[in-house]
Design a protein around this motif. Structure first.
Motif, short mmCIF file in Angstrom:
data_model
loop_
_atom_site.label_atom_id
_atom_site.label_comp_id
_atom_site.label_asym_id
_atom_site.label_seq_id
_atom_site.Cartn_x
_atom_site.Cartn_y
_atom_site.Cartn_z
N LEU A 86 -42.24 25.61 70.09
CA LEU A 86 -41.15 25.60 69.12
C LEU A 86 -40.01 26.41 69.68
O LEU A 86 -40.23 27.36 70.45
N ARG A 87 -38.78 26.04 69.30
CA ARG A 87 -37.64 26.87 69.64
C ARG A 87 -36.93 27.28 68.37
O ARG A 87 -36.46 26.43 67.61
N LEU A 88 -36.84 28.57 68.17
CA LEU A 88 -36.10 29.11 67.04
C LEU A 88 -34.67 29.42 67.46
O LEU A 88 -34.42 29.79 68.60
N SER A 89 -33.76 29.26 66.52
CA SER A 89 -32.36 29.61 66.73
C SER A 89 -31.92 30.58 65.66
O SER A 89 -32.45 30.57 64.54
N CYS A 90 -30.96 31.40 66.00
CA CYS A 90 -30.37 32.34 65.04
C CYS A 90 -28.87 32.34 65.26
O CYS A 90 -28.41 32.80 66.31
N ALA A 91 -28.14 31.81 64.31
CA ALA A 91 -26.69 31.74 64.39
C ALA A 91 -26.08 32.93 63.67
O ALA A 91 -26.39 33.18 62.49
N ALA A 92 -25.21 33.64 64.36
CA ALA A 92 -24.59 34.84 63.81
C ALA A 92 -23.14 34.60 63.45
O ALA A 92 -22.44 33.82 64.13
N SER A 93 -22.69 35.26 62.40
CA SER A 93 -21.28 35.21 62.02
C SER A 93 -20.91 36.54 61.39
O SER A 93 -21.78 37.29 60.93
#
Length: 126
Positions: A18-25
């Motif tokens: 699995l590949r997790l992503s975390c988008a920051a703003s």
């Protein structure tokens, strides 16, 4: 305001990836070390991986070393966690976190991270 939004969790079988992503703003992403932690039911939050602001340094605990890879794309303000050869014991809610101590060493304690996402569930079945 600062937001960290994880995605990519799900139900997989042991041995899968699995590949997790975390988008920051809401923050200057390239000035933050980033980390991934996980928490299984009834257990404390556990350090999984961390990466320096530049992406040049990473650190993992022995439990995931060689199976998990953290990476980042500062242009996209996103950090990733590639998880291979998943095991049942990897089942947990996975959180990304941001550490604003750009000029200090990578941190493994959750208390050193300023901002946290809401988490994404990873479930590994036999």
């Amino acid at each position: 305001q600062v937001q960290l939004v994880e995605s990519g969790g799900g139900l997989v079988q042991a041995g899968d990836s699995l590949r997790l992503s975390c988008a920051a703003s809401g923050l200057t992403f390239s000035r933050y070390h980033m980390g991934w932690f996980r928490q299984a039911p009834g257990k404390e939050r556990e350090f999984v991986a961390t990466i320096s602001w530049s992406g040049g340094s990473t650190y993992y605990p022995d439990s995931v070393k060689g199976r998990f890879t953290i990476s980042r794309d500062n242009a996209k303000s996103t950090v990733y966690l590639q998880m291979n050869s998943l095991k049942f014991e990897d089942t947990a809610v996975y959180y990304c976190a941001a550490d604003g101590g750009q000029y200090r060493s990578l941190q493994v304690q959750a208390g050193q991270y300023e901002y946290w996402g809401q988490g994404t569930q990873v479930t590994v079945s036999f």
